[in-house]
Design a protein around this motif. Structure first.
Motif, PDB file in Angstrom:
ATOM      1  N   VAL A 146       0.837  -1.195   0.000  1.00  0.00           N
ATOM      2  CA  VAL A 146       0.000   0.000   0.000  1.00  0.00           C
ATOM      3  C   VAL A 146       0.876   1.251   0.000  1.00  0.00           C
ATOM      4  O   VAL A 146       2.055   1.190   0.321  1.00  0.00           O
ATOM      5  N   VAL A 147       0.262   2.365  -0.360  1.00  0.00           N
ATOM      6  CA  VAL A 147       0.945   3.655  -0.273  1.00  0.00           C
ATOM      7  C   VAL A 147       0.232   4.494   0.770  1.00  0.00           C
ATOM      8  O   VAL A 147      -0.958   4.304   1.030  1.00  0.00           O
ATOM      9  N   GLY A 148       0.955   5.401   1.386  1.00  0.00           N
ATOM     10  CA  GLY A 148       0.370   6.262   2.398  1.00  0.00           C
ATOM     11  C   GLY A 148      -0.284   7.480   1.776  1.00  0.00           C
ATOM     12  O   GLY A 148       0.194   8.024   0.793  1.00  0.00           O
ATOM     13  N   GLU A 149      -1.394   7.883   2.363  1.00  0.00           N
ATOM     14  CA  GLU A 149      -2.042   9.140   2.018  1.00  0.00           C
ATOM     15  C   GLU A 149      -1.889  10.029   3.236  1.00  0.00           C
ATOM     16  O   GLU A 149      -2.380   9.700   4.312  1.00  0.00           O
ATOM     17  N   ILE A 150      -1.179  11.134   3.072  1.00  0.00           N
ATOM     18  CA  ILE A 150      -0.847  11.956   4.224  1.00  0.00           C
ATOM     19  C   ILE A 150      -1.971  12.887   4.650  1.00  0.00           C
ATOM     20  O   ILE A 150      -1.972  13.390   5.757  1.00  0.00           O
ATOM     21  N   ASN A 151      -2.953  13.111   3.791  1.00  0.00           N
ATOM     22  CA  ASN A 151      -4.053  14.013   4.119  1.00  0.00           C
ATOM     23  C   ASN A 151      -5.207  13.233   4.728  1.00  0.00           C
ATOM     24  O   ASN A 151      -5.703  12.285   4.127  1.00  0.00           O
ATOM     25  N   ALA A 152      -5.627  13.627   5.915  1.00  0.00           N
ATOM     26  CA  ALA A 152      -6.749  12.974   6.591  1.00  0.00           C
ATOM     27  C   ALA A 152      -7.876  13.985   6.737  1.00  0.00           C
ATOM     28  O   ALA A 152      -7.765  14.944   7.509  1.00  0.00           O
ATOM     29  N   GLY A 153      -8.940  13.772   5.983  1.00  0.00           N
ATOM     30  CA  GLY A 153     -10.081  14.681   6.034  1.00  0.00           C
ATOM     31  C   GLY A 153     -10.946  14.451   7.254  1.00  0.00           C
ATOM     32  O   GLY A 153     -10.808  13.451   7.969  1.00  0.00           O
ATOM     33  N   CYS A 154     -11.880  15.369   7.483  1.00  0.00           N
ATOM     34  CA  CYS A 154     -12.770  15.299   8.651  1.00  0.00           C
ATOM     35  C   CYS A 154     -13.836  14.224   8.499  1.00  0.00           C
ATOM     36  O   CYS A 154     -14.389  13.749   9.467  1.00  0.00           O
ATOM     37  N   GLY A 155     -14.141  13.875   7.254  1.00  0.00           N
ATOM     38  CA  GLY A 155     -15.162  12.869   6.994  1.00  0.00           C
ATOM     39  C   GLY A 155     -16.575  13.405   6.979  1.00  0.00           C
ATOM     40  O   GLY A 155     -17.513  12.682   6.644  1.00  0.00           O
ATOM     41  N   GLN A 156     -16.757  14.671   7.341  1.00  0.00           N
ATOM     42  CA  GLN A 156     -18.101  15.233   7.482  1.00  0.00           C
ATOM     43  C   GLN A 156     -18.436  16.322   6.469  1.00  0.00           C
ATOM     44  O   GLN A 156     -19.612  16.499   6.145  1.00  0.00           O
ATOM     45  N   CYS A 157     -17.447  17.053   5.989  1.00  0.00           N
ATOM     46  CA  CYS A 157     -17.727  18.191   5.099  1.00  0.00           C
ATOM     47  C   CYS A 157     -18.131  17.719   3.700  1.00  0.00           C
ATOM     48  O   CYS A 157     -18.034  16.534   3.367  1.00  0.00           O
ATOM     49  N   ALA A 158     -18.574  18.665   2.878  1.00  0.00           N
ATOM     50  CA  ALA A 158     -19.027  18.336   1.523  1.00  0.00           C
ATOM     51  C   ALA A 158     -17.926  17.689   0.692  1.00  0.00           C
ATOM     52  O   ALA A 158     -18.188  16.742  -0.064  1.00  0.00           O
ATOM     53  N   LEU A 159     -16.685  18.175   0.821  1.00  0.00           N
ATOM     54  CA  LEU A 159     -15.599  17.582   0.044  1.00  0.00           C
ATOM     55  C   LEU A 159     -15.328  16.146   0.473  1.00  0.00           C
ATOM     56  O   LEU A 159     -15.157  15.259  -0.371  1.00  0.00           O
ATOM     57  N   CYS A 160     -15.290  15.895   1.769  1.00  0.00           N
ATOM     58  CA  CYS A 160     -15.091  14.525   2.252  1.00  0.00           C
ATOM     59  C   CYS A 160     -16.235  13.621   1.803  1.00  0.00           C
ATOM     60  O   CYS A 160     -16.005  12.497   1.342  1.00  0.00           O
ATOM     61  N   GLN A 161     -17.453  14.104   1.935  1.00  0.00           N
ATOM     62  CA  GLN A 161     -18.612  13.315   1.544  1.00  0.00           C
ATOM     63  C   GLN A 161     -18.617  13.020   0.045  1.00  0.00           C
ATOM     64  O   GLN A 161     -19.144  11.999  -0.389  1.00  0.00           O
ATOM     65  N   ALA A 162     -17.982  13.898  -0.747  1.00  0.00           N
ATOM     66  CA  ALA A 162     -17.882  13.689  -2.193  1.00  0.00           C
ATOM     67  C   ALA A 162     -16.683  12.834  -2.566  1.00  0.00           C
ATOM     68  O   ALA A 162     -16.424  12.606  -3.739  1.00  0.00           O
ATOM     69  N   GLY A 163     -15.937  12.364  -1.566  1.00  0.00           N
ATOM     70  CA  GLY A 163     -14.789  11.488  -1.840  1.00  0.00           C
ATOM     71  C   GLY A 163     -13.485  12.212  -2.066  1.00  0.00           C
ATOM     72  O   GLY A 163     -12.560  11.650  -2.643  1.00  0.00           O
ATOM     73  N   ASP A 164     -13.380  13.458  -1.634  1.00  0.00           N
ATOM     74  CA  ASP A 164     -12.156  14.234  -1.837  1.00  0.00           C
ATOM     75  C   ASP A 164     -11.597  14.775  -0.510  1.00  0.00           C
ATOM     76  O   ASP A 164     -11.511  15.983  -0.319  1.00  0.00           O
TER      77      ASP A 164
END
Length: 80
Positions: A48-66
């Motif tokens: 696997v590769v690491g993804e260094i950005n961890a979103g909040c999971g709640q905002c519109a961007l997170c909910q849209a998969g970004d």
């Protein structure tokens, strides 16, 4: 995850020069092998590769998969 390779990018070089007062281990771009995954045991042994950005999971961007562009994201291995 067991890290097997880590890249050093220009951000890491700037960190070494004192950027943002960061203190820690550089190399936030990495590849590893899953050693344990309680919720997804089928990943054990997978590369696997690491993804260094961890979103909040709640905002519109997170909910849209970004979650990489989440305004509340945290960043692993460097300061945002």
């Amino acid at each position: 995850m067991r890290v097997v390779a880590s890249g050093i990018c220009n951000t890491d070089l700037e960190i070494v020069r004192g950027y943002a007062g960061f203190e820690g281990t550089i190399g936030h771009e990495f590849v590893g092998v899953v050693e344990e995954a309680a919720d997804t045991p089928e990943l054990k042994g997978k590369r696997v590769v690491g993804e260094i950005n961890a979103g909040c999971g709640q905002c519109a961007l997170c909910q849209a998969g970004d979650p990489r562009h989440c305004p509340e994201r945290t960043v692993l291995g460097s300061s945002a």
